[in-house]
Design a protein around this motif. Structure first.
Motif, PDB file in Angstrom:
ATOM      1  N   LYS A  97      -6.458   2.656  -8.977  1.00 22.52           N
ATOM      2  CA  LYS A  97      -5.465   1.714  -8.390  1.00 22.52           C
ATOM      3  C   LYS A  97      -4.155   2.190  -8.686  1.00 22.52           C
ATOM      4  CE  LYS A  97      -5.976  -1.660 -12.275  1.00 22.52           C
ATOM      5  NZ  LYS A  97      -6.419  -2.989 -12.756  1.00 22.52           N
ATOM      6  N   THR A  98      -3.232   1.675  -7.887  1.00 24.71           N
ATOM      7  CA  THR A  98      -1.871   2.037  -7.900  1.00 24.71           C
ATOM      8  C   THR A  98      -1.004   0.823  -7.638  1.00 24.71           C
ATOM      9  OG1 THR A  98      -2.261   4.317  -7.173  1.00 24.71           O
ATOM     10  CG2 THR A  98      -0.002   3.469  -7.315  1.00 24.71           C
ATOM     11  N   LEU A  99       0.010   0.473  -8.673  1.00 24.02           N
ATOM     12  CA  LEU A  99       0.871  -0.415  -8.454  1.00 24.02           C
ATOM     13  C   LEU A  99       2.173   0.161  -8.084  1.00 24.02           C
ATOM     14  CD1 LEU A  99       1.897  -3.310  -9.051  1.00 24.02           C
ATOM     15  CD2 LEU A  99       2.767  -2.556 -11.202  1.00 24.02           C
ATOM     16  N   TRP A 123      -1.177   2.776 -16.295  1.00 30.57           N
ATOM     17  CA  TRP A 123      -1.463   1.191 -16.654  1.00 30.57           C
ATOM     18  C   TRP A 123      -2.172   1.255 -17.781  1.00 30.57           C
ATOM     19  CZ3 TRP A 123       0.876  -2.790 -15.016  1.00 30.57           C
ATOM     20  CH2 TRP A 123       0.875  -3.912 -15.061  1.00 30.57           C
ATOM     21  N   ARG A 147       1.821  -0.813 -22.425  1.00 29.18           N
ATOM     22  CA  ARG A 147       2.322  -1.326 -21.065  1.00 29.18           C
ATOM     23  C   ARG A 147       3.514  -2.093 -21.184  1.00 29.18           C
ATOM     24  NH1 ARG A 147      -2.408  -4.869 -18.384  1.00 29.18           N
ATOM     25  NH2 ARG A 147      -3.451  -2.671 -18.541  1.00 29.18           N
ATOM     26  N   HIS A 164       5.791   3.188 -10.032  1.00 29.97           N
ATOM     27  CA  HIS A 164       4.555   3.435  -9.775  1.00 29.97           C
ATOM     28  C   HIS A 164       3.561   3.452 -11.037  1.00 29.97           C
ATOM     29  CE1 HIS A 164       5.378   6.133  -5.900  1.00 29.97           C
ATOM     30  NE2 HIS A 164       5.846   4.538  -6.005  1.00 29.97           N
ATOM     31  N   ALA A 165       2.764   2.514 -11.148  1.00 26.60           N
ATOM     32  CA  ALA A 165       1.644   2.502 -12.192  1.00 26.60           C
ATOM     33  C   ALA A 165       0.367   2.554 -11.479  1.00 26.60           C
ATOM     34  CB  ALA A 165       1.681   0.975 -12.723  1.00 26.60           C
ATOM     35  N   ASN A 166      -0.431   3.661 -12.111  1.00 26.86           N
ATOM     36  CA  ASN A 166      -1.616   4.145 -11.861  1.00 26.86           C
ATOM     37  C   ASN A 166      -2.611   3.762 -12.933  1.00 26.86           C
ATOM     38  OD1 ASN A 166      -1.258   5.747  -9.221  1.00 26.86           O
ATOM     39  ND2 ASN A 166       0.159   6.536 -10.359  1.00 26.86           N
ATOM     40  N   ALA A 167      -3.990   3.238 -12.615  1.00 26.65           N
ATOM     41  CA  ALA A 167      -4.824   3.189 -13.284  1.00 26.65           C
ATOM     42  C   ALA A 167      -5.100   4.226 -14.192  1.00 26.65           C
ATOM     43  CB  ALA A 167      -6.073   2.403 -12.729  1.00 26.65           C
TER      44      ALA A 167
END
Lengths: 260, 260
Positions: free
Chosen positions: A224-226, B202, B209, B227-230
């Motif tokens: 998943k990406t924010l 993330w 975080r 851009h935050a990736n799991a």
């Protein structure tokens, strides 16, 4: 798979490389956009279900613009339904009451979040089975097929209706969401494990930053990406639609079925 | 502009459409990667300065891979310097002491953040004037030029050295950062107003975080994207390099100077 509610096409036109077919399923109006000249000839292409925003409708310019990226750019089919009480569908007395409550909160400068969350959660209960019936019927079309990849793309109200849909619907294998309060959605988000791209506005004056981050955090997806962009709620940048198209291509095109 | 420290090329080779030229400026070794066949003939192309990660060097595979995206894919020039105590540069006694302290913290399972922050902040004080001298010299090359667009791309230690550089250097008009503690960088980030793309993990087990979000929040840029990736620290996905190339293209190519 046999649909109990068949799909009826009611209009068809082609312009600028995109074929637009209006349809109804079980009385719910929708639109199916497809590449005018499918790249694979008789082959099948992935399907993206798109949910429109609150107060909008299935052919809102934001829907048509995203459909152009996904059809012309990616070779996908794109389907949008009018949400309950939206577009060509009548508003119920409860719709009118909910919208009046929302306008009153906005006029009074009160938080609209609780009203939107409750209103959209009610619509989601109606919309999820409508979407599932539409997906049944769309998968009977030879150019889509019952075993082809299916994605979902919906921002704001499209997320409020889409998170419950994706949580309930194993045929959807990738989803793009964003711009929604977490309150009614966290439990369903925790059941979603498919790849998710989630967009928020870093300076959103409507949805608190921590609330948006909490919804992203809730997805159980290992992939998943924010994407958080500087700016207020309605500054949501168009580049996120390009990003969504790339995300859906990465996750749907790699599983495209071969031509029969 | 006249550089007090001229650029000396020490080696040149071309393979797979990319020309690689080793150079030194003021005794600091660097590499300049360029498209083997510039698209614009005698025209100029934007320059991207890239900062490598801690323990790596100017030609680390991650640098060469990103350079390929930016040269072959975007037509840009890409320059990387060995950071102080890295690559072909000798380590000082202080470098050895800092690295020993870092290894001891890691071996003891203690937080490495405070050690990395202090170590990298010291390197940044050395590296910023080195980068500025290299930029002076690179801009004297006719294929780059004194008024062409300049970007910066550096993750982890590349961010620890890059944030002070971009804060100090008005010639850099777009930057990609990520994966760094905010402690030594917040004040400088608050002076950066150019477009920024910032990447974090993330579920980073090294950088909390909230710390990563605080650094993103500090940039004063009206145009910035998180851009935050799991995933954990070293799960940083390769797709972020593609995204960085698109970001730098959006912000540098639109201001490309015409051929003379």
């Amino acid at each position: 798979m046999h649909s109990s509610q068949p799909l009826h096409f009611t209009a068809e036109s082609t312009a600028d490389g995109m074929t637009e077919r209006d349809f109804t399923v079980g009385g719910v109006p929708g639109v199916l956009w497809s590449p005018a000249s499918p790249a694979t000839g008789t082959g099948r292409a992935p399907l993206v279900l798109m949910g429109h925003g609150g107060g909008a409708h299935k052919k809102h310019p934001s829907m048509a613009g995203r459909a152009r990226l996904l059809t012309a750019g990616c070779g996908f089919h794109v389907a949008v339904l009018d949400a309950p009480g939206h577009g060509d569908r009548p508003r119920s007395a409860q719709d009118e009451a909910d919208i009046a409550e929302l306008r009153a909160a906005q006029a009074a400068g009160e938080p609209e979040g609780p009203v939107v969350v409750r209103y959209n959660a009610r619509l989601a209960e109606l919309a999820v089975p409508e979407w599932q019936a539409a997906l049944d019927a769309l998968q009977e079309l030879p150019e889509i097929g019952a075993d082809g990849p299916v994605g979902y793309f919906g921002i704001a109200m499209g997320t409020a209706l889409g998170v419950p849909l994706v949580a309930a619907e194993p045929r959807i294998t990738a989803a793009v969401f964003g711009l929604m309060w977490p309150d009614a959605l966290v439990e369903q988000a925790r059941r979603i494990t498919v790849p998710v791209e989630f967009a928020m506005q870093w300076d959103d004056e409507r949805i608190p930053r921590e609330a948006a981050l909490a919804l992203f955090d809730a997805f159980a997806s290992t992939e998943k990406t924010l994407h958080a962009n500087a700016g207020k709620h309605f500054d949501f940048p168009r580049s996120e639609a390009d990003s969504a198209a790339r995300f859906l291509t990465r996750h749907l095109a790699r599983t495209t079925t071969s031509p029969a």
